[in-house]
Design a protein around this motif. Structure first.
Motif, PDB file in Angstrom:
ATOM      1  N   ALA A  52       3.786   5.634   2.080  1.00 32.13           N
ATOM      2  CA  ALA A  52       3.427   5.883   0.689  1.00 32.13           C
ATOM      3  C   ALA A  52       4.035   7.211   0.269  1.00 32.13           C
ATOM      4  O   ALA A  52       4.364   8.051   1.116  1.00 32.13           O
ATOM      5  N   PHE A  53       4.190   7.405  -1.024  1.00 34.93           N
ATOM      6  CA  PHE A  53       4.718   8.664  -1.541  1.00 34.93           C
ATOM      7  C   PHE A  53       3.696   9.288  -2.473  1.00 34.93           C
ATOM      8  O   PHE A  53       3.137   8.619  -3.339  1.00 34.93           O
ATOM      9  N   VAL A  54       3.461  10.565  -2.284  1.00 33.18           N
ATOM     10  CA  VAL A  54       2.462  11.293  -3.060  1.00 33.18           C
ATOM     11  C   VAL A  54       2.981  11.481  -4.481  1.00 33.18           C
ATOM     12  O   VAL A  54       4.100  11.950  -4.686  1.00 33.18           O
ATOM     13  N   TRP A 107      -2.208   4.236  -6.137  1.00 33.78           N
ATOM     14  CA  TRP A 107      -3.556   4.190  -5.563  1.00 33.78           C
ATOM     15  C   TRP A 107      -4.184   5.568  -5.623  1.00 33.78           C
ATOM     16  O   TRP A 107      -3.496   6.578  -5.496  1.00 33.78           O
ATOM     17  N   SER A 108      -5.507   5.606  -5.776  1.00 34.59           N
ATOM     18  CA  SER A 108      -6.202   6.862  -5.540  1.00 34.59           C
ATOM     19  C   SER A 108      -6.159   7.072  -4.036  1.00 34.59           C
ATOM     20  O   SER A 108      -6.145   6.104  -3.269  1.00 34.59           O
ATOM     21  N   ALA A 109      -6.107   8.326  -3.626  1.00 37.67           N
ATOM     22  CA  ALA A 109      -5.939   8.602  -2.197  1.00 37.67           C
ATOM     23  C   ALA A 109      -6.694   9.853  -1.811  1.00 37.67           C
ATOM     24  O   ALA A 109      -7.021  10.691  -2.642  1.00 37.67           O
ATOM     25  N   ASP A 142     -10.520   2.748   2.021  1.00 32.84           N
ATOM     26  CA  ASP A 142     -11.960   2.897   1.765  1.00 32.84           C
ATOM     27  C   ASP A 142     -12.215   2.467   0.330  1.00 32.84           C
ATOM     28  O   ASP A 142     -11.972   3.232  -0.605  1.00 32.84           O
ATOM     29  N   GLY A 143     -12.682   1.247   0.168  1.00 28.36           N
ATOM     30  CA  GLY A 143     -12.896   0.729  -1.185  1.00 28.36           C
ATOM     31  C   GLY A 143     -11.578   0.618  -1.910  1.00 28.36           C
ATOM     32  O   GLY A 143     -10.722  -0.166  -1.530  1.00 28.36           O
ATOM     33  N   ALA A 144     -11.382   1.423  -2.960  1.00 24.90           N
ATOM     34  CA  ALA A 144     -10.131   1.419  -3.712  1.00 24.90           C
ATOM     35  C   ALA A 144      -9.340   2.694  -3.465  1.00 24.90           C
ATOM     36  O   ALA A 144      -8.488   3.066  -4.258  1.00 24.90           O
ATOM     37  N   THR A 145      -9.616   3.355  -2.350  1.00 22.10           N
ATOM     38  CA  THR A 145      -8.941   4.613  -2.026  1.00 22.10           C
ATOM     39  C   THR A 145      -8.170   4.472  -0.724  1.00 22.10           C
ATOM     40  O   THR A 145      -8.719   4.031   0.284  1.00 22.10           O
ATOM     41  N   ALA A 146      -6.902   4.848  -0.771  1.00 21.50           N
ATOM     42  CA  ALA A 146      -6.073   4.842   0.435  1.00 21.50           C
ATOM     43  C   ALA A 146      -6.271   6.166   1.159  1.00 21.50           C
ATOM     44  O   ALA A 146      -6.119   7.238   0.568  1.00 21.50           O
ATOM     45  N   VAL A 147      -6.617   6.104   2.425  1.00 21.71           N
ATOM     46  CA  VAL A 147      -6.730   7.304   3.247  1.00 21.71           C
ATOM     47  C   VAL A 147      -5.391   7.458   3.956  1.00 21.71           C
ATOM     48  O   VAL A 147      -4.929   6.533   4.642  1.00 21.71           O
ATOM     49  N   VAL A 148      -4.759   8.623   3.772  1.00 24.15           N
ATOM     50  CA  VAL A 148      -3.396   8.819   4.259  1.00 24.15           C
ATOM     51  C   VAL A 148      -3.310  10.002   5.212  1.00 24.15           C
ATOM     52  O   VAL A 148      -4.187  10.864   5.235  1.00 24.15           O
ATOM     53  N   THR A 149      -2.234  10.007   5.978  1.00 24.48           N
ATOM     54  CA  THR A 149      -1.930  11.121   6.876  1.00 24.48           C
ATOM     55  C   THR A 149      -0.446  11.423   6.779  1.00 24.48           C
ATOM     56  O   THR A 149       0.346  10.581   6.334  1.00 24.48           O
ATOM     57  N   ARG A 152      -3.304  11.043  -5.658  1.00 24.12           N
ATOM     58  CA  ARG A 152      -2.715   9.731  -5.955  1.00 24.12           C
ATOM     59  C   ARG A 152      -1.439   9.551  -5.159  1.00 24.12           C
ATOM     60  O   ARG A 152      -0.663  10.490  -4.970  1.00 24.12           O
ATOM     61  N   VAL A 153      -1.243   8.300  -4.702  1.00 21.59           N
ATOM     62  CA  VAL A 153      -0.025   7.939  -3.979  1.00 21.59           C
ATOM     63  C   VAL A 153       0.522   6.640  -4.539  1.00 21.59           C
ATOM     64  O   VAL A 153      -0.194   5.871  -5.188  1.00 21.59           O
ATOM     65  N   LYS A 154       1.789   6.387  -4.265  1.00 20.63           N
ATOM     66  CA  LYS A 154       2.418   5.128  -4.647  1.00 20.63           C
ATOM     67  C   LYS A 154       2.721   4.369  -3.363  1.00 20.63           C
ATOM     68  O   LYS A 154       3.434   4.859  -2.496  1.00 20.63           O
ATOM     69  N   VAL A 155       2.119   3.173  -3.231  1.00 19.92           N
ATOM     70  CA  VAL A 155       2.307   2.320  -2.055  1.00 19.92           C
ATOM     71  C   VAL A 155       2.843   0.979  -2.525  1.00 19.92           C
ATOM     72  O   VAL A 155       2.186   0.294  -3.297  1.00 19.92           O
ATOM     73  N   GLY A 156       4.025   0.627  -2.067  1.00 18.70           N
ATOM     74  CA  GLY A 156       4.581  -0.676  -2.421  1.00 18.70           C
ATOM     75  C   GLY A 156       4.662  -0.922  -3.914  1.00 18.70           C
ATOM     76  O   GLY A 156       4.392  -2.022  -4.364  1.00 18.70           O
ATOM     77  N   GLY A 157       4.982   0.100  -4.686  1.00 15.75           N
ATOM     78  CA  GLY A 157       5.107  -0.058  -6.130  1.00 15.75           C
ATOM     79  C   GLY A 157       3.801   0.060  -6.896  1.00 15.75           C
ATOM     80  O   GLY A 157       3.797  -0.004  -8.112  1.00 15.75           O
ATOM     81  N   GLU A 158       2.680   0.227  -6.200  1.00 16.42           N
ATOM     82  CA  GLU A 158       1.381   0.361  -6.854  1.00 16.42           C
ATOM     83  C   GLU A 158       0.850   1.769  -6.666  1.00 16.42           C
ATOM     84  O   GLU A 158       0.981   2.346  -5.593  1.00 16.42           O
TER      85      GLU A 158
END
Length: 154
Positions: A94-96, A114-116, A136-143, A106-112
């Motif tokens: 994903a890209f921040v 997401w809150s992150a 987590d629900g509608a939130t992408a947890v990223v590293t 917020r991040v962009k994953v696969g063109g969408e």
């Protein structure tokens, strides 16, 4: 009236059962529609009504016993390793787009978009590449995505 056009009545029943199958997608009504088509063929060939019913029942029974199990296994199985829904995002890059901290971003994953939130203590800045570790629900947890440093290069 139905003596000459009995096949048409069976065909109407087959179409109605096909429409119900389109709504349920369980392969039961499709098999019953096949039986109704068998009854339609029997009627078109001039069989008496009781024989038409027997043909429809036999064809439906054979289809339910043979074709339905095959169709369910063929169309219901997913190839191994294929994930659907939010599980398909785990492990993706994903890209921040807005700074991501442990509290939000917020991040962009696969063109969408997401809150992150970050699983790392340090924030991720816009343009950084990160990896989705869970949803987590509608939130992408990223590293952070590990990068090769100059000492790691060959």
């Amino acid at each position: 009236m139905f003596e000459d056009y009995g096949w048409l009545a069976w065909l109407g029943v087959a179409i109605a059962l096909g429409a119900i199958e389109a709504a349920t997608v369980d392969f039961v009504f499709a098999m019953l529609a096949g039986g109704a088509l068998g009854g339609s063929v029997a009627a078109a060939l001039g069989a008496p009504f009781p024989l038409q019913v027997v043909v429809a029942l036999v064809v439906s029974g054979v289809l339910l016993g043979v074709a339905r199990p095959w169709a369910k296994s063929r169309f219901g199985a997913r190839p191994e390793g294929i994930t659907m829904g939010t599980a398909s995002y785990i492990g993706r890059s994903a890209f921040v787009t807005e700074t991501v901290t442990q509290h939000g971003g917020r991040v962009k994953v696969g063109g969408e978009t997401w809150s992150a939130k970050s699983s790392d203590p340090e924030p991720h800045e816009p343009g950084d590449e990160v990896r989705v570790v869970r949803i987590d629900g509608a939130t992408a947890v990223v590293t952070r995505v590990p990068t090769l440093g100059t000492s790691d290069a060959p």
